[in-house]
Design a protein around this motif. Sequence first.
Motif, mmCIF file in Angstrom:
data_model
loop_
_atom_site.group_PDB
_atom_site.id
_atom_site.type_symbol
_atom_site.label_atom_id
_atom_site.label_comp_id
_atom_site.label_asym_id
_atom_site.label_seq_id
_atom_site.Cartn_x
_atom_site.Cartn_y
_atom_site.Cartn_z
ATOM 1 N N ILE A 173 0.895 -1.268 -0.124
ATOM 2 C CA ILE A 173 0.072 0.156 -0.085
ATOM 3 C C ILE A 173 0.987 1.378 0.067
ATOM 4 O O ILE A 173 1.728 1.567 0.984
ATOM 5 N N PRO A 174 0.968 1.896 -1.291
ATOM 6 C CA PRO A 174 1.950 3.256 -1.095
ATOM 7 C C PRO A 174 1.402 4.270 -0.100
ATOM 8 O O PRO A 174 0.373 4.215 0.201
ATOM 9 N N LYS A 175 2.310 4.900 0.514
ATOM 10 C CA LYS A 175 2.137 5.921 1.231
ATOM 11 C C LYS A 175 1.593 7.174 0.647
ATOM 12 O O LYS A 175 2.190 7.520 -0.454
ATOM 13 N N LEU A 176 0.429 7.550 1.071
ATOM 14 C CA LEU A 176 -0.025 8.473 0.422
ATOM 15 C C LEU A 176 0.705 10.170 0.335
ATOM 16 O O LEU A 176 1.352 10.287 1.631
ATOM 17 N N GLN A 177 0.779 10.488 -0.591
ATOM 18 C CA GLN A 177 1.661 11.816 -0.736
ATOM 19 C C GLN A 177 0.500 12.950 -0.824
ATOM 20 O O GLN A 177 -0.240 13.165 -1.563
ATOM 21 N N VAL A 178 0.935 13.720 0.307
ATOM 22 C CA VAL A 178 0.001 14.999 0.467
ATOM 23 C C VAL A 178 0.797 16.308 0.755
ATOM 24 O O VAL A 178 1.984 16.178 1.128
ATOM 25 N N GLN A 179 0.380 17.308 0.365
ATOM 26 C CA GLN A 179 0.858 18.583 0.448
ATOM 27 C C GLN A 179 0.040 19.370 1.613
ATOM 28 O O GLN A 179 -1.307 19.820 1.192
ATOM 29 N N GLU A 180 0.670 20.065 2.587
ATOM 30 C CA GLU A 180 -0.167 20.766 3.548
ATOM 31 C C GLU A 180 -0.165 22.219 3.258
ATOM 32 O O GLU A 180 1.087 22.781 2.957
ATOM 33 N N ILE A 181 -1.032 22.742 3.292
ATOM 34 C CA ILE A 181 -1.114 24.369 3.059
ATOM 35 C C ILE A 181 -1.932 25.016 4.030
ATOM 36 O O ILE A 181 -3.154 24.547 4.546
ATOM 37 N N ARG A 182 -1.249 26.135 4.538
ATOM 38 C CA ARG A 182 -1.828 26.661 5.737
ATOM 39 C C ARG A 182 -2.415 28.193 5.197
ATOM 40 O O ARG A 182 -1.447 28.568 4.577
ATOM 41 N N ASP A 183 -3.559 28.636 5.439
ATOM 42 C CA ASP A 183 -3.988 29.857 4.953
ATOM 43 C C ASP A 183 -4.993 30.615 5.872
ATOM 44 O O ASP A 183 -5.254 29.790 6.879
ATOM 45 N N THR A 184 -5.354 31.732 5.817
ATOM 46 C CA THR A 184 -6.298 32.223 6.445
ATOM 47 C C THR A 184 -7.484 32.826 5.380
ATOM 48 O O THR A 184 -7.176 33.076 4.283
ATOM 49 N N VAL A 185 -8.865 32.446 5.959
ATOM 50 C CA VAL A 185 -9.860 32.841 4.982
ATOM 51 C C VAL A 185 -10.746 33.918 5.764
ATOM 52 O O VAL A 185 -10.903 33.826 6.905
ATOM 53 N N ALA A 186 -11.579 34.651 4.693
ATOM 54 C CA ALA A 186 -12.454 35.505 5.473
ATOM 55 C C ALA A 186 -13.692 34.549 5.923
ATOM 56 O O ALA A 186 -14.465 35.249 7.073
ATOM 57 N N THR A 187 -13.906 33.529 5.468
ATOM 58 C CA THR A 187 -15.186 32.804 5.881
ATOM 59 C C THR A 187 -14.827 31.167 5.471
ATOM 60 O O THR A 187 -14.212 31.077 4.426
ATOM 61 N N VAL A 188 -15.524 30.350 6.154
ATOM 62 C CA VAL A 188 -15.176 28.625 5.776
ATOM 63 C C VAL A 188 -16.315 28.502 4.706
ATOM 64 O O VAL A 188 -17.089 27.178 4.898
ATOM 65 N N ARG A 189 -16.316 29.062 3.523
ATOM 66 C CA ARG A 189 -17.263 28.912 2.644
ATOM 67 C C ARG A 189 -16.587 27.970 1.443
ATOM 68 O O ARG A 189 -15.312 28.067 1.470
ATOM 69 N N LEU A 190 -17.176 27.371 0.676
ATOM 70 C CA LEU A 190 -16.668 26.422 -0.208
ATOM 71 C C LEU A 190 -15.912 27.278 -1.161
ATOM 72 O O LEU A 190 -14.720 26.929 -1.601
ATOM 73 N N ASP A 191 -16.255 28.372 -1.678
ATOM 74 C CA ASP A 191 -15.364 29.118 -2.590
ATOM 75 C C ASP A 191 -14.096 29.476 -2.087
ATOM 76 O O ASP A 191 -13.129 29.517 -2.826
ATOM 77 N N ALA A 192 -14.356 29.976 -0.886
ATOM 78 C CA ALA A 192 -12.994 30.712 -0.043
ATOM 79 C C ALA A 192 -12.020 29.372 0.020
ATOM 80 O O ALA A 192 -10.871 29.650 -0.165
ATOM 81 N N VAL A 193 -12.501 28.398 0.570
ATOM 82 C CA VAL A 193 -11.502 27.320 0.765
ATOM 83 C C VAL A 193 -11.093 26.631 -0.415
ATOM 84 O O VAL A 193 -9.994 26.286 -0.445
ATOM 85 N N ALA A 194 -11.911 26.625 -1.565
ATOM 86 C CA ALA A 194 -11.378 25.831 -2.745
ATOM 87 C C ALA A 194 -10.476 26.826 -3.343
ATOM 88 O O ALA A 194 -9.553 26.246 -4.121
ATOM 89 N N SER A 195 -10.650 28.184 -3.222
ATOM 90 C CA SER A 195 -9.333 28.903 -3.511
ATOM 91 C C SER A 195 -8.163 28.604 -3.239
ATOM 92 O O SER A 195 -7.035 28.570 -4.016
ATOM 93 N N THR A 196 -8.161 28.390 -1.797
ATOM 94 C CA THR A 196 -6.825 27.891 -1.185
ATOM 95 C C THR A 196 -6.200 26.316 -1.638
ATOM 96 O O THR A 196 -5.046 26.291 -2.111
ATOM 97 N N GLY A 197 -7.316 25.558 -1.527
ATOM 98 C CA GLY A 197 -6.926 24.182 -1.874
ATOM 99 C C GLY A 197 -6.839 23.919 -3.532
ATOM 100 O O GLY A 197 -5.825 22.981 -3.616
ATOM 101 N N PHE A 198 -7.287 24.639 -4.369
ATOM 102 C CA PHE A 198 -7.018 24.593 -5.922
ATOM 103 C C PHE A 198 -6.125 25.562 -6.194
ATOM 104 O O PHE A 198 -5.811 25.523 -7.730
ATOM 105 N N ARG A 199 -5.651 26.578 -5.470
ATOM 106 C CA ARG A 199 -4.903 27.718 -5.996
ATOM 107 C C ARG A 199 -5.307 28.611 -7.014
ATOM 108 O O ARG A 199 -4.884 28.656 -8.127
ATOM 109 N N LEU A 200 -6.578 28.901 -6.953
ATOM 110 C CA LEU A 200 -7.368 29.731 -7.725
ATOM 111 C C LEU A 200 -7.928 30.918 -7.062
ATOM 112 O O LEU A 200 -7.941 31.077 -6.040
ATOM 113 N N SER A 201 -8.096 32.047 -7.804
ATOM 114 C CA SER A 201 -8.791 33.198 -7.154
ATOM 115 C C SER A 201 -10.389 32.823 -6.774
ATOM 116 O O SER A 201 -10.619 31.805 -7.289
ATOM 117 N N ARG A 202 -10.618 33.487 -5.800
ATOM 118 C CA ARG A 202 -12.070 33.220 -5.473
ATOM 119 C C ARG A 202 -13.037 33.122 -6.514
ATOM 120 O O ARG A 202 -13.854 32.578 -6.423
#
Length: 261
Positions: A173-202
């Motif tokens: 079972i290969p070890k899962l390769q993950v990258q951890e990203i720390r950020d701050t957002v104005a709100t924990v809405r999907l678009d705000a968090v997805a902006s961080t997770g997928f490195r897109l503008s909101r």
Amino acid sequence: MDKSKLLDKAASPEDRLTLAHVLDKWEQARSRNIPAATDFLTPVQRTAAEDILRQAGASPADYLAFGGYDSAERQILLFLPDWLEPEDAGDQLPLRYLRASYRPEYSLTHRDLLGSLMGLGIVREKVGDILVTPDGADLVVLDSVAEFLMQSWDTAGRARLTVTEIGPEVLHIPKLQVQEIRDTVATVRLDAVASTGFRLSRGKAAALIESGKVQVNWRECVKPDKPLSAGDTVTARGLGKFRLKEVGAPTKKGRIPIVVE
């Protein structure tokens, strides 16, 4: 239960056949009081199956989801008769474990191996996760195709394969390769968090969500303002997936620290 009406309400056209098969297996286990298993389901299909089973009146205690190892992505549903407890269901799982070995210089990919399986006429639903290592791959498959693969699957790309059966305890079972990203957002809405997770503008994240290409916990979501919680998994076609690992307390400036991986 009116299966047709249930499928019309709950199933997308492409998943209707899969979900009908799931309901048939549940009914088989109930009416004949025997174990009955589905083919392998993707996480999206499994979530849809669990939703439709709940609407049909099934209990989570009626079935077991398993893909050969604890963190398997593709899993079957094994429906349990009333005489079988989940902890005793291991012998009823229609799963076999295979190892396809080849010389390491060929460096086969998941796509190479899957393509060769499809070339043999094996449909994707009969094969679970394909776990690739430098000199081989371990697979979880349904027992209905295991013997055929051991006898007939001998090449992938330019590589010659040696396919043998193994026990689940020796799966690579290969070890899962993950990258951890720390950020701050104005709100924990999907678009705000997805902006961080997928490195897109909101704005681009919101447009992606509204286009129907984003899922939260394997369910399609088209609402950019959907609130997320720690532990939620977000996927986007073509961009991958992330898990909202942590949500911190607001800072003095009102920003909310998050950690995604």
